[in-house]
Design a protein around this motif. Structure first.
Motif, PDB file in Angstrom:
ATOM      1  N   VAL A 111      45.415  25.608  30.437  1.00 33.88           N
ATOM      2  CA  VAL A 111      45.384  26.582  29.499  1.00 33.88           C
ATOM      3  C   VAL A 111      45.064  28.140  29.962  1.00 33.88           C
ATOM      4  O   VAL A 111      43.959  28.231  30.270  1.00 33.88           O
ATOM      5  N   LEU A 112      45.841  28.924  29.510  1.00 33.07           N
ATOM      6  CA  LEU A 112      45.414  30.083  29.260  1.00 33.07           C
ATOM      7  C   LEU A 112      45.282  30.900  27.977  1.00 33.07           C
ATOM      8  O   LEU A 112      46.287  30.648  27.061  1.00 33.07           O
ATOM      9  N   PHE A 113      44.426  31.382  27.484  1.00 31.82           N
ATOM     10  CA  PHE A 113      43.976  31.787  25.977  1.00 31.82           C
ATOM     11  C   PHE A 113      43.556  33.314  26.343  1.00 31.82           C
ATOM     12  O   PHE A 113      42.605  33.713  26.809  1.00 31.82           O
ATOM     13  N   THR A 159      49.124  33.559  44.078  1.00 29.65           N
ATOM     14  CA  THR A 159      48.329  34.500  43.665  1.00 29.65           C
ATOM     15  C   THR A 159      48.996  35.746  42.763  1.00 29.65           C
ATOM     16  O   THR A 159      49.989  36.311  43.571  1.00 29.65           O
ATOM     17  N   LEU A 160      48.445  36.155  41.693  1.00 33.67           N
ATOM     18  CA  LEU A 160      48.948  36.819  40.660  1.00 33.67           C
ATOM     19  C   LEU A 160      48.036  38.136  40.482  1.00 33.67           C
ATOM     20  O   LEU A 160      46.763  37.765  40.484  1.00 33.67           O
ATOM     21  N   PHE A 161      48.430  39.383  40.393  1.00 31.13           N
ATOM     22  CA  PHE A 161      47.505  40.617  40.010  1.00 31.13           C
ATOM     23  C   PHE A 161      48.205  41.174  38.836  1.00 31.13           C
ATOM     24  O   PHE A 161      49.389  41.462  38.598  1.00 31.13           O
ATOM     25  N   ALA A 162      47.347  41.298  37.716  1.00 30.88           N
ATOM     26  CA  ALA A 162      47.622  41.649  36.425  1.00 30.88           C
ATOM     27  C   ALA A 162      46.675  42.731  36.180  1.00 30.88           C
ATOM     28  O   ALA A 162      45.690  42.681  36.486  1.00 30.88           O
ATOM     29  N   ARG A 163      47.408  43.873  35.438  1.00 34.18           N
ATOM     30  CA  ARG A 163      46.531  45.062  35.055  1.00 34.18           C
ATOM     31  C   ARG A 163      46.177  44.556  33.553  1.00 34.18           C
ATOM     32  O   ARG A 163      46.761  44.332  32.616  1.00 34.18           O
ATOM     33  N   LEU A 185      55.926  29.531  38.172  1.00 37.06           N
ATOM     34  CA  LEU A 185      55.260  29.114  39.208  1.00 37.06           C
ATOM     35  C   LEU A 185      54.497  27.506  38.707  1.00 37.06           C
ATOM     36  O   LEU A 185      54.225  27.014  39.725  1.00 37.06           O
ATOM     37  N   MET A 186      54.086  27.513  37.406  1.00 42.73           N
ATOM     38  CA  MET A 186      53.603  26.523  37.004  1.00 42.73           C
ATOM     39  C   MET A 186      54.263  25.887  35.385  1.00 42.73           C
ATOM     40  O   MET A 186      53.809  26.576  34.626  1.00 42.73           O
ATOM     41  N   PRO A 187      55.344  25.293  35.473  1.00 41.51           N
ATOM     42  CA  PRO A 187      55.947  24.965  34.356  1.00 41.51           C
ATOM     43  C   PRO A 187      55.016  24.550  33.281  1.00 41.51           C
ATOM     44  O   PRO A 187      55.521  24.576  31.822  1.00 41.51           O
ATOM     45  N   ALA A 224      48.444  44.747  30.417  1.00 37.47           N
ATOM     46  CA  ALA A 224      49.298  45.955  30.370  1.00 37.47           C
ATOM     47  C   ALA A 224      50.709  45.309  30.202  1.00 37.47           C
ATOM     48  O   ALA A 224      51.504  46.013  29.486  1.00 37.47           O
ATOM     49  N   ASP A 225      51.146  44.344  30.831  1.00 43.45           N
ATOM     50  CA  ASP A 225      52.352  43.897  30.703  1.00 43.45           C
ATOM     51  C   ASP A 225      52.547  42.241  30.622  1.00 43.45           C
ATOM     52  O   ASP A 225      52.657  41.445  31.843  1.00 43.45           O
ATOM     53  N   PRO A 226      51.960  41.682  29.456  1.00 43.63           N
ATOM     54  CA  PRO A 226      51.823  40.374  29.158  1.00 43.63           C
ATOM     55  C   PRO A 226      53.117  39.604  29.432  1.00 43.63           C
ATOM     56  O   PRO A 226      53.086  38.356  30.236  1.00 43.63           O
ATOM     57  N   ALA A 227      54.276  39.802  29.048  1.00 41.15           N
ATOM     58  CA  ALA A 227      55.660  39.299  29.214  1.00 41.15           C
ATOM     59  C   ALA A 227      56.011  38.787  30.658  1.00 41.15           C
ATOM     60  O   ALA A 227      56.135  37.810  31.014  1.00 41.15           O
ATOM     61  N   ARG A 228      55.577  39.899  31.394  1.00 39.04           N
ATOM     62  CA  ARG A 228      55.727  39.638  32.790  1.00 39.04           C
ATOM     63  C   ARG A 228      54.925  38.804  33.498  1.00 39.04           C
ATOM     64  O   ARG A 228      55.359  37.712  34.284  1.00 39.04           O
ATOM     65  N   LEU A 229      53.649  38.810  33.218  1.00 45.58           N
ATOM     66  CA  LEU A 229      52.517  37.697  33.743  1.00 45.58           C
ATOM     67  C   LEU A 229      52.885  36.526  33.080  1.00 45.58           C
ATOM     68  O   LEU A 229      53.003  35.491  33.997  1.00 45.58           O
ATOM     69  N   TYR A 230      53.050  36.238  31.996  1.00 43.65           N
ATOM     70  CA  TYR A 230      53.454  34.970  31.364  1.00 43.65           C
ATOM     71  C   TYR A 230      54.694  34.422  32.127  1.00 43.65           C
ATOM     72  O   TYR A 230      55.019  33.160  32.286  1.00 43.65           O
TER      73      TYR A 230
END
Length: 417
Positions: A240-242, A213-217, A261-263, A249-255
């Motif tokens: 797919v994430l589009f 489970t991820l939380f992204a701003r 978690l899901m290669p 706010a922090d896409p690099a960390r989310l990606y």
């Protein structure tokens, strides 16, 4: 067998442009214009027909009782005595945007192996804050099977706007996925409607595994540009994430977290240099339905406004021609919904479940859509001028039209929430 089911909100007979949603640029820009409820509902039905033609399972959610007399009575007034603003808030047809009905976690993700749904409280906007009782009544009827668990809303003051701020990625629908909750923080001219506390509450209630489970701003820039929900700047389905480059706010960390978690995840990020936030939001490029038809090719169901925007359409054509993860583009006309600030994705709630476990009254085929269209053509007002929402004749038609639809679908049990 678990399937992707899109439950579209049928656009109700009170659909009008009152401009009630601060931060929704389309809604405020079109405030005071004449709406066309009959055309709006028929456009939504045509979109559902197109989904059926793709081989997708299609569901519906029904219009709420409008005006909401119970809500007005709690405010110590009646509709004919209320101010024009209160009248507009009580008459709003915004429940048609089913993406705000609830947050959904499929059975493979939850601790008890059931599909969990938490109805959204929508507390930030007064005209939406009174939707949840009618939504909860429908969800508990549609998902009464033991395969589901339907939760009451997160309590105030923690704003929750449902699936519009939630995404799920998975290798297959029947395998555990990654659930992403997107929240905002109020640092701009518009309110951040989704609170992190609400996201965390829903994740606990759904018994999600913390490690998946991820939380992204959401980025402040996106909210300030008019992305009042995450689904205006990002959408996900299956692998797919589009998303727009400025969605988070922090896409690099989310990606990075996603790839760990899901290669096999496929992240499609649209550069701001190619499509500005303004163009993305005006065209509702990301408020498209990202679906996987039985053929397996990820398909983007886009509003006509995306086709009409040269920058957006050019990028999409290049992506498909370059063999990108999104393989098909389908354009639909939902102009009446778009003018009030909701695109194709706003109109649907995605549920991953076995269709056999859903109350069949909430699943449709072409014949059922024919019945709905007949009621709409006979009962929905052709036009509503927001200055005339106090007209008793209009109110009577709105109320009788909804009852005619409930009767046609054997759902009179929902006449009152």
């Amino acid at each position: 067998m678990l399937r992707e089911i899109n439950f579209d909100g049928i656009i109700g007979p009170s659909h009008n442009y009152a401009g009630l949603s601060h931060g929704n640029l389309a809604a405020t820009r079109n405030a005071g214009r004449t709406s066309h409820p009959r055309a709006a509902a028929l456009q939504g039905i045509a979109k559902m027909r197109a989904n059926l033609d793709l081989g997708l399972v299609q569901g519906i959610l029904l219009p709420h009782p409008r005006p909401d007399h119970d809500w007005l009575r709690r405010l110590a007034t009646e509709y004919d005595a209320a101010s024009p603003l209160l009248q507009a808030r009580a008459l709003s047809a915004s429940a048609m945007w089913a993406a705000n009905a609830a947050t959904v976690s499929p059975a493979p993700d939850t601790g008890d192996g059931r599909c969990h749904l938490t109805v959204a409280n929508l507390m930030t906007m007064p005209h939406r804050s009174h939707e949840w009782p009618a939504t909860l009544a429908q969800l508990r009827l549609a998902f009464a099977d033991p395969a589901f668990m339907v939760h009451s809303p997160v309590p105030a003051p923690f704003g929750d706007e449902g699936a519009a701020n939630h995404m799920r990625l998975c290798a297959e629908h029947d395998r555990p996925g990654i659930e992403i909750f997107v929240y905002g923080e109020g640092h701009g001219p518009f309110p951040a409607r989704q609170h992190r506390d609400a996201c965390e509450t829903v994740a606990r209630a759904h018994r999600l595994a913390p490690e998946r489970t991820l939380f992204a701003r959401q980025s402040d820039a996106a909210i300030a540009a008019g992305a009042f929900h995450n689904d205006v700047v990002a959408v996900a389905n299956a692998r797919v994430l589009f998303a727009h480059e400025q969605a988070f706010a922090d896409p690099a960390r989310l990606y990075a977290d996603l790839r760990q978690l899901m290669p096999e995840v496929e992240i499609v990020e649209v550069p701001a240099a190619r499509i500005s936030l303004e163009d993305a939001i005006a065209s509702y490029l990301f408020n498209a339905q990202l679906v996987t038809p039985p053929g397996g090719e990820p398909t983007l169901i886009l509003p006509q406004e995306a086709r009409d925007n040269d920058a957006v359409w050019s990028w999409l054509q290049e992506h498909v021609a370059g063999n990108g993860p999104i393989r098909q583009l389908k354009v639909v006309n939902v102009r009446e919904s778009m003018a009030n600030g909701g695109g194709p994705a706003c109109l649907r709630l995605r549920v991953i479940a076995d269709p056999a476990t859903v109350d069949p009254r909430f699943l449709v085929d072409h014949a059922t859509l024919d019945r709905i269209a007949t009621v709409v053509e006979a009962h929905w007002p052709e036009a509503i001028d927001p200055t005339g929402i106090g007209d008793p004749t209009l109110i009577a038609r709105i109320e009788s039209g909804r009852l005619a639809l409930l009767e046609a679908l054997d759902c009179l049990i929902l006449a009152r929430p």
